[in-house]
Design a protein around this motif. Sequence first.
Motif, mmCIF file in Angstrom:
data_model
loop_
_atom_site.group_PDB
_atom_site.id
_atom_site.type_symbol
_atom_site.label_atom_id
_atom_site.label_comp_id
_atom_site.label_asym_id
_atom_site.label_seq_id
_atom_site.Cartn_x
_atom_site.Cartn_y
_atom_site.Cartn_z
ATOM 1 N N ALA A 114 0.833 -1.209 0.000
ATOM 2 C CA ALA A 114 0.000 0.000 0.000
ATOM 3 C C ALA A 114 0.869 1.262 0.000
ATOM 4 O O ALA A 114 0.583 2.230 -0.723
ATOM 5 N N GLN A 115 1.928 1.256 0.790
ATOM 6 C CA GLN A 115 2.811 2.422 0.843
ATOM 7 C C GLN A 115 3.558 2.618 -0.482
ATOM 8 O O GLN A 115 3.716 3.757 -0.951
ATOM 9 N N ILE A 116 3.983 1.535 -1.083
ATOM 10 C CA ILE A 116 4.663 1.621 -2.380
ATOM 11 C C ILE A 116 3.694 2.111 -3.443
ATOM 12 O O ILE A 116 4.033 2.973 -4.261
ATOM 13 N N ARG A 117 2.489 1.572 -3.425
ATOM 14 C CA ARG A 117 1.468 2.006 -4.381
ATOM 15 C C ARG A 117 1.228 3.509 -4.254
ATOM 16 O O ARG A 117 1.133 4.215 -5.255
ATOM 17 N N GLU A 118 1.176 4.003 -3.036
ATOM 18 C CA GLU A 118 0.942 5.432 -2.796
ATOM 19 C C GLU A 118 2.115 6.282 -3.284
ATOM 20 O O GLU A 118 1.917 7.416 -3.740
ATOM 21 N N LEU A 119 3.323 5.755 -3.215
ATOM 22 C CA LEU A 119 4.492 6.485 -3.696
ATOM 23 C C LEU A 119 4.599 6.498 -5.223
ATOM 24 O O LEU A 119 5.061 7.475 -5.808
ATOM 25 N N ILE A 120 4.188 5.413 -5.864
ATOM 26 C CA ILE A 120 4.428 5.238 -7.294
ATOM 27 C C ILE A 120 3.230 5.603 -8.173
ATOM 28 O O ILE A 120 3.385 6.311 -9.177
ATOM 29 N N ILE A 121 2.058 5.123 -7.833
ATOM 30 C CA ILE A 121 0.914 5.237 -8.748
ATOM 31 C C ILE A 121 0.488 6.688 -9.013
ATOM 32 O O ILE A 121 0.331 7.060 -10.180
ATOM 33 N N PRO A 122 0.293 7.549 -7.999
ATOM 34 C CA PRO A 122 -0.138 8.921 -8.330
ATOM 35 C C PRO A 122 0.815 9.678 -9.263
ATOM 36 O O PRO A 122 0.364 10.232 -10.279
ATOM 37 N N PRO A 123 2.143 9.684 -8.992
ATOM 38 C CA PRO A 123 3.009 10.398 -9.935
ATOM 39 C C PRO A 123 3.062 9.735 -11.320
ATOM 40 O O PRO A 123 3.154 10.415 -12.337
ATOM 41 N N LEU A 124 2.981 8.405 -11.350
ATOM 42 C CA LEU A 124 3.004 7.707 -12.635
ATOM 43 C C LEU A 124 1.728 8.005 -13.423
ATOM 44 O O LEU A 124 1.779 8.260 -14.624
ATOM 45 N N ARG A 125 0.593 7.985 -12.741
ATOM 46 C CA ARG A 125 -0.685 8.304 -13.393
ATOM 47 C C ARG A 125 -0.641 9.723 -13.959
ATOM 48 O O ARG A 125 -1.023 9.955 -15.109
ATOM 49 N N SER A 126 -0.164 10.654 -13.168
ATOM 50 C CA SER A 126 -0.068 12.043 -13.615
ATOM 51 C C SER A 126 0.872 12.158 -14.820
ATOM 52 O O SER A 126 0.561 12.844 -15.802
ATOM 53 N N PHE A 127 2.010 11.496 -14.743
ATOM 54 C CA PHE A 127 2.983 11.542 -15.833
ATOM 55 C C PHE A 127 2.383 10.954 -17.113
ATOM 56 O O PHE A 127 2.495 11.552 -18.183
ATOM 57 N N TYR A 128 1.749 9.797 -17.000
ATOM 58 C CA TYR A 128 1.154 9.156 -18.178
ATOM 59 C C TYR A 128 0.024 10.014 -18.750
ATOM 60 O O TYR A 128 -0.139 10.100 -19.957
ATOM 61 N N THR A 129 -0.763 10.623 -17.877
ATOM 62 C CA THR A 129 -1.857 11.484 -18.342
ATOM 63 C C THR A 129 -1.298 12.674 -19.122
ATOM 64 O O THR A 129 -1.819 13.041 -20.172
ATOM 65 N N GLN A 130 -0.243 13.246 -18.622
ATOM 66 C CA GLN A 130 0.371 14.409 -19.257
ATOM 67 C C GLN A 130 1.063 14.078 -20.571
ATOM 68 O O GLN A 130 1.030 14.870 -21.505
ATOM 69 N N HIS A 131 1.694 12.911 -20.654
ATOM 70 C CA HIS A 131 2.581 12.624 -21.786
ATOM 71 C C HIS A 131 2.240 11.348 -22.550
ATOM 72 O O HIS A 131 3.053 10.906 -23.378
ATOM 73 N N ALA A 132 1.094 10.772 -22.323
ATOM 74 C CA ALA A 132 0.779 9.436 -22.853
ATOM 75 C C ALA A 132 0.971 9.312 -24.361
ATOM 76 O O ALA A 132 1.636 8.389 -24.833
ATOM 77 N N ILE A 133 0.406 10.194 -25.121
ATOM 78 C CA ILE A 133 0.446 10.053 -26.572
ATOM 79 C C ILE A 133 1.874 10.165 -27.094
ATOM 80 O O ILE A 133 2.303 9.382 -27.937
ATOM 81 N N SER A 134 2.634 11.108 -26.553
ATOM 82 C CA SER A 134 3.994 11.319 -27.058
ATOM 83 C C SER A 134 4.973 10.232 -26.616
ATOM 84 O O SER A 134 6.075 10.150 -27.147
ATOM 85 N N LEU A 135 4.571 9.387 -25.676
ATOM 86 C CA LEU A 135 5.518 8.398 -25.141
ATOM 87 C C LEU A 135 5.216 6.951 -25.518
ATOM 88 O O LEU A 135 5.915 6.045 -25.073
ATOM 89 N N GLN A 136 4.207 6.719 -26.319
ATOM 90 C CA GLN A 136 3.848 5.341 -26.667
ATOM 91 C C GLN A 136 5.018 4.577 -27.281
ATOM 92 O O GLN A 136 5.285 3.438 -26.913
ATOM 93 N N SER A 137 5.728 5.183 -28.188
ATOM 94 C CA SER A 137 6.840 4.473 -28.834
ATOM 95 C C SER A 137 7.976 4.214 -27.839
ATOM 96 O O SER A 137 8.632 3.170 -27.894
ATOM 97 N N THR A 138 8.219 5.156 -26.920
ATOM 98 C CA THR A 138 9.260 4.961 -25.898
ATOM 99 C C THR A 138 8.887 3.798 -24.987
ATOM 100 O O THR A 138 9.745 2.971 -24.645
ATOM 101 N N MET A 139 7.619 3.719 -24.594
ATOM 102 C CA MET A 139 7.167 2.631 -23.724
ATOM 103 C C MET A 139 7.385 1.281 -24.402
ATOM 104 O O MET A 139 7.840 0.327 -23.766
ATOM 105 N N THR A 140 7.066 1.222 -25.673
ATOM 106 C CA THR A 140 7.232 -0.023 -26.409
ATOM 107 C C THR A 140 8.712 -0.345 -26.597
ATOM 108 O O THR A 140 9.148 -1.471 -26.352
ATOM 109 N N LYS A 141 9.477 0.645 -27.034
ATOM 110 C CA LYS A 141 10.896 0.445 -27.319
ATOM 111 C C LYS A 141 11.674 -0.033 -26.101
ATOM 112 O O LYS A 141 12.530 -0.918 -26.191
ATOM 113 N N TYR A 142 11.389 0.538 -24.926
ATOM 114 C CA TYR A 142 12.136 0.207 -23.714
ATOM 115 C C TYR A 142 11.385 -0.749 -22.786
ATOM 116 O O TYR A 142 11.782 -0.941 -21.646
ATOM 117 N N ASN A 143 10.307 -1.318 -23.266
ATOM 118 C CA ASN A 143 9.530 -2.293 -22.504
ATOM 119 C C ASN A 143 9.120 -1.754 -21.130
ATOM 120 O O ASN A 143 9.329 -2.402 -20.093
#
Length: 160
Positions: A114-143
């Motif tokens: 639960a503590q790890i989820r609280e540290l990781i998920i909110p910033p990751l969700r925010s980051f993905y929301t902000q940059h999702a479209i521009s980062l699809q190829s990076t996500m695929t390329k770097y797994n």
Amino acid sequence: MEENLASKTRAYRKALQQALFELNNANYLLRSLCLVAPLCTLLTRETEQRYRLQVETATRRLLAWWSSLAEQLRGDTTPPKDRLKAFGQYWEEGMRLLTTLTIPDGDLRKSLQAQIRELIIPPLRSFYTQHAISLQSTMTKYNIPDLEAVERQIDRLFAA
């Protein structure tokens, strides 16, 4: 016994593994000594406090690593692609180091998840929301896992 435990803790090369090993063992000793009536009488308040402090210290060290992982997503001067790549590398390293280690104590395991989820998920969700479209190829390329995959992996962390 404590010196033997300290020696075995140092046998792990990575601080993340050392923290988890120390956390598991200090927690085990604390709980075990309190459950066995003859041993419980030997457990002084000072010894109990020392084990509790070990558990707290190891927990802080473990969570500090996860906090530094989340920090990879922050930073206005670094391009989003580079931040995501750094996050992916840290994430992969953490998963590689921790998938072989477990936390037998179910309450402790759920609390850490639960503590790890609280540290990781909110910033990751925010980051993905902000940059999702521009980062699809990076996500695929770097797994790099998507948000749902990260959540599933956190839920499986330390499973006995």
